[in-house]
Write a protein that holds these residues in place. Structure first.
Motif, PDB file in Angstrom:
ATOM      1  N   TYR A  86       0.859  -1.181   0.000  1.00 21.58           N
ATOM      2  CA  TYR A  86       0.000   0.000   0.000  1.00 21.58           C
ATOM      3  C   TYR A  86       0.898   1.234   0.000  1.00 21.58           C
ATOM      4  O   TYR A  86       1.739   1.388   0.876  1.00 21.58           O
ATOM      5  N   HIS A  87       0.695   2.068  -0.986  1.00 29.34           N
ATOM      6  CA  HIS A  87       1.473   3.304  -1.105  1.00 29.34           C
ATOM      7  C   HIS A  87       0.565   4.457  -0.714  1.00 29.34           C
ATOM      8  O   HIS A  87      -0.380   4.775  -1.425  1.00 29.34           O
ATOM      9  N   PHE A  88       0.863   5.067   0.405  1.00 28.19           N
ATOM     10  CA  PHE A  88       0.079   6.195   0.927  1.00 28.19           C
ATOM     11  C   PHE A  88       0.797   7.506   0.637  1.00 28.19           C
ATOM     12  O   PHE A  88       2.018   7.577   0.713  1.00 28.19           O
ATOM     13  N   ASP A  89       0.030   8.540   0.350  1.00 32.07           N
ATOM     14  CA  ASP A  89       0.550   9.904   0.269  1.00 32.07           C
ATOM     15  C   ASP A  89      -0.437  10.784   1.019  1.00 32.07           C
ATOM     16  O   ASP A  89      -1.552  11.014   0.557  1.00 32.07           O
ATOM     17  N   LEU A  90      -0.047  11.242   2.177  1.00 32.73           N
ATOM     18  CA  LEU A  90      -0.954  11.996   3.049  1.00 32.73           C
ATOM     19  C   LEU A  90      -0.772  13.506   2.932  1.00 32.73           C
ATOM     20  O   LEU A  90      -1.273  14.258   3.768  1.00 32.73           O
ATOM     21  N   TYR A  91      -0.107  13.954   1.867  1.00 29.49           N
ATOM     22  CA  TYR A  91       0.195  15.371   1.707  1.00 29.49           C
ATOM     23  C   TYR A  91      -1.055  16.240   1.783  1.00 29.49           C
ATOM     24  O   TYR A  91      -1.045  17.296   2.393  1.00 29.49           O
ATOM     25  N   ARG A  92      -2.142  15.826   1.180  1.00 34.95           N
ATOM     26  CA  ARG A  92      -3.359  16.640   1.133  1.00 34.95           C
ATOM     27  C   ARG A  92      -4.352  16.313   2.254  1.00 34.95           C
ATOM     28  O   ARG A  92      -5.466  16.810   2.261  1.00 34.95           O
ATOM     29  N   LEU A  93      -3.942  15.483   3.178  1.00 31.60           N
ATOM     30  CA  LEU A  93      -4.814  15.116   4.286  1.00 31.60           C
ATOM     31  C   LEU A  93      -5.069  16.334   5.174  1.00 31.60           C
ATOM     32  O   LEU A  93      -4.134  16.981   5.636  1.00 31.60           O
ATOM     33  N   GLY A  94      -6.328  16.660   5.388  1.00 31.98           N
ATOM     34  CA  GLY A  94      -6.672  17.818   6.208  1.00 31.98           C
ATOM     35  C   GLY A  94      -6.570  17.540   7.690  1.00 31.98           C
ATOM     36  O   GLY A  94      -6.136  18.380   8.467  1.00 31.98           O
ATOM     37  N   ASP A  95      -6.967  16.346   8.111  1.00 32.39           N
ATOM     38  CA  ASP A  95      -6.988  15.988   9.525  1.00 32.39           C
ATOM     39  C   ASP A  95      -6.728  14.485   9.620  1.00 32.39           C
ATOM     40  O   ASP A  95      -7.297  13.704   8.852  1.00 32.39           O
ATOM     41  N   ALA A  96      -5.910  14.081  10.559  1.00 33.47           N
ATOM     42  CA  ALA A  96      -5.575  12.667  10.714  1.00 33.47           C
ATOM     43  C   ALA A  96      -6.810  11.799  10.910  1.00 33.47           C
ATOM     44  O   ALA A  96      -6.833  10.638  10.507  1.00 33.47           O
ATOM     45  N   GLU A  97      -7.853  12.347  11.504  1.00 35.17           N
ATOM     46  CA  GLU A  97      -9.088  11.580  11.733  1.00 35.17           C
ATOM     47  C   GLU A  97      -9.732  11.116  10.427  1.00 35.17           C
ATOM     48  O   GLU A  97     -10.469  10.137  10.414  1.00 35.17           O
ATOM     49  N   GLU A  98      -9.449  11.804   9.319  1.00 39.33           N
ATOM     50  CA  GLU A  98      -9.971  11.384   8.017  1.00 39.33           C
ATOM     51  C   GLU A  98      -9.527   9.965   7.689  1.00 39.33           C
ATOM     52  O   GLU A  98     -10.224   9.237   6.979  1.00 39.33           O
ATOM     53  N   LEU A  99      -8.366   9.576   8.193  1.00 40.29           N
ATOM     54  CA  LEU A  99      -7.863   8.225   7.953  1.00 40.29           C
ATOM     55  C   LEU A  99      -8.778   7.175   8.572  1.00 40.29           C
ATOM     56  O   LEU A  99      -8.949   6.084   8.027  1.00 40.29           O
ATOM     57  N   GLU A 100      -9.358   7.498   9.719  1.00 38.48           N
ATOM     58  CA  GLU A 100     -10.283   6.571  10.375  1.00 38.48           C
ATOM     59  C   GLU A 100     -11.506   6.315   9.496  1.00 38.48           C
ATOM     60  O   GLU A 100     -11.992   5.199   9.401  1.00 38.48           O
ATOM     61  N   TYR A 101     -11.990   7.361   8.826  1.00 38.29           N
ATOM     62  CA  TYR A 101     -13.183   7.228   7.983  1.00 38.29           C
ATOM     63  C   TYR A 101     -12.934   6.355   6.762  1.00 38.29           C
ATOM     64  O   TYR A 101     -13.857   5.771   6.220  1.00 38.29           O
ATOM     65  N   MET A 102     -11.683   6.283   6.312  1.00 38.07           N
ATOM     66  CA  MET A 102     -11.377   5.437   5.159  1.00 38.07           C
ATOM     67  C   MET A 102     -10.950   4.030   5.581  1.00 38.07           C
ATOM     68  O   MET A 102     -10.591   3.211   4.745  1.00 38.07           O
ATOM     69  N   LEU A 113       2.923  -4.521   3.181  1.00 42.00           N
ATOM     70  CA  LEU A 113       3.954  -3.507   3.332  1.00 42.00           C
ATOM     71  C   LEU A 113       3.278  -2.179   3.058  1.00 42.00           C
ATOM     72  O   LEU A 113       2.640  -2.008   2.014  1.00 42.00           O
ATOM     73  N   SER A 114       3.385  -1.254   3.975  1.00 41.37           N
ATOM     74  CA  SER A 114       2.788   0.069   3.805  1.00 41.37           C
ATOM     75  C   SER A 114       3.896   1.101   3.711  1.00 41.37           C
ATOM     76  O   SER A 114       4.703   1.253   4.627  1.00 41.37           O
ATOM     77  N   LEU A 115       3.927   1.794   2.568  1.00 45.76           N
ATOM     78  CA  LEU A 115       4.860   2.895   2.333  1.00 45.76           C
ATOM     79  C   LEU A 115       4.069   4.172   2.537  1.00 45.76           C
ATOM     80  O   LEU A 115       3.088   4.406   1.826  1.00 45.76           O
ATOM     81  N   VAL A 116       4.467   4.986   3.491  1.00 46.55           N
ATOM     82  CA  VAL A 116       3.665   6.158   3.861  1.00 46.55           C
ATOM     83  C   VAL A 116       4.474   7.442   3.677  1.00 46.55           C
ATOM     84  O   VAL A 116       5.427   7.694   4.411  1.00 46.55           O
ATOM     85  N   GLU A 117       4.074   8.235   2.670  1.00 48.55           N
ATOM     86  CA  GLU A 117       4.664   9.555   2.465  1.00 48.55           C
ATOM     87  C   GLU A 117       3.874  10.563   3.296  1.00 48.55           C
ATOM     88  O   GLU A 117       2.670  10.450   3.436  1.00 48.55           O
ATOM     89  N   TRP A 118       4.555  11.555   3.837  1.00 49.76           N
ATOM     90  CA  TRP A 118       3.950  12.612   4.657  1.00 49.76           C
ATOM     91  C   TRP A 118       3.248  12.020   5.886  1.00 49.76           C
ATOM     92  O   TRP A 118       2.159  12.426   6.265  1.00 49.76           O
ATOM     93  N   SER A 119       3.894  11.064   6.521  1.00 51.39           N
ATOM     94  CA  SER A 119       3.326  10.358   7.678  1.00 51.39           C
ATOM     95  C   SER A 119       3.008  11.291   8.834  1.00 51.39           C
ATOM     96  O   SER A 119       2.106  11.006   9.627  1.00 51.39           O
ATOM     97  N   GLU A 120       3.720  12.405   8.945  1.00 52.70           N
ATOM     98  CA  GLU A 120       3.475  13.333  10.055  1.00 52.70           C
ATOM     99  C   GLU A 120       2.045  13.856  10.044  1.00 52.70           C
ATOM    100  O   GLU A 120       1.534  14.303  11.072  1.00 52.70           O
ATOM    101  N   ARG A 121       1.362  13.769   8.916  1.00 57.33           N
ATOM    102  CA  ARG A 121      -0.029  14.239   8.837  1.00 57.33           C
ATOM    103  C   ARG A 121      -1.016  13.200   9.368  1.00 57.33           C
ATOM    104  O   ARG A 121      -2.198  13.492   9.503  1.00 57.33           O
ATOM    105  N   GLY A 122      -0.525  12.015   9.676  1.00 52.83           N
ATOM    106  CA  GLY A 122      -1.383  10.963  10.209  1.00 52.83           C
ATOM    107  C   GLY A 122      -1.073  10.607  11.653  1.00 52.83           C
ATOM    108  O   GLY A 122      -1.517   9.569  12.159  1.00 52.83           O
ATOM    109  N   VAL A 123      -0.330  11.474  12.336  1.00 57.12           N
ATOM    110  CA  VAL A 123       0.056  11.214  13.728  1.00 57.12           C
ATOM    111  C   VAL A 123      -1.191  10.983  14.582  1.00 57.12           C
ATOM    112  O   VAL A 123      -2.184  11.693  14.474  1.00 57.12           O
ATOM    113  N   GLY A 124      -1.103   9.957  15.416  1.00 56.15           N
ATOM    114  CA  GLY A 124      -2.204   9.620  16.310  1.00 56.15           C
ATOM    115  C   GLY A 124      -3.120   8.548  15.742  1.00 56.15           C
ATOM    116  O   GLY A 124      -3.897   7.946  16.470  1.00 56.15           O
ATOM    117  N   VAL A 125      -3.019   8.318  14.433  1.00 59.19           N
ATOM    118  CA  VAL A 125      -3.857   7.307  13.794  1.00 59.19           C
ATOM    119  C   VAL A 125      -2.995   6.203  13.181  1.00 59.19           C
ATOM    120  O   VAL A 125      -3.331   5.032  13.275  1.00 59.19           O
TER     121      VAL A 125
END
Length: 165
Positions: A86-102, A113-125
């Motif tokens: 899974y290749h993630f790019d969280l650059y445009r993520l507005g709020d980490a909680e959005e990840l919970e909804y998906m 294997l999860s490759l996560v770009e801009w991981s700092e935008r998903g802190v806490g999730v």
């Protein structure tokens, strides 16, 4: 953590070297078995080569098609016989909680294997990474720093035989 190597720094001269380093790391992930799943955070400014590196990782799994950054979809899945990447790019993520909804937690687990770009935008999730990579532009190339943050990450790093610069 184990006594295995926990950090490596490489100089990557160009795009081809970045892809090749990704391929080496991807093969090390495969060789490590990935049974429990692996999480890799890719850091660096825009244009540092995160997606290029991810293309190399995917090549190790046998994907030679296009690899684009999933900036708008947040995640691009790649299915292989024995693994999922899974290749993630969280650059445009507005709020980490959005990840919970998906249903982001469903992506992390056995055989993935999860490759996560801009991981700092998903802190806490997001779960903690096994490896943290930092790409930084340096002259005509880039510096790649790899840091193991778990025993699984240290095992992958120990098994990654990068070309000498």
């Amino acid at each position: 953590m184990s006594a295995q190597p926990v950090e490596k720094t490489l100089y990557l001269a160009d795009e081809a070297a970045t892809v090749a380093a990704g391929e080496v790391l991807g093969q090390a992930c495969i060789d490590a078995g990935m049974a429990a799943g692996l999480v890799i955070f890719l850091g660096g400014q825009l244009g540092a080569g995160k997606t290029t590196f991810s293309r190399g990782v995917l090549r190790a799994f046998g994907h030679y098609g296009a690899v684009k950054s999933p900036t708008y979809t947040l995640v691009e899945p790649y299915e292989f016989t024995d693994f999922r990447v899974y290749h993630f790019d969280l650059y445009r993520l507005g709020d980490a909680e959005e990840l919970e909804y998906m249903g982001v937690r469903d992506y992390f687990g056995r055989g993935s294997l999860s490759l996560v770009e801009w991981s700092e935008r998903g802190v806490g999730v997001l779960p903690a990474p096994d490896l943290r990579l930092a790409l930084q532009l340096q002259g005509a190339g880039r510096e790649l720093k790899l840091i193991a943050e778990s025993d699984a990450g240290a095992s992958v790093l120990a098994g990654a035989h990068f070309a000498e610069n």
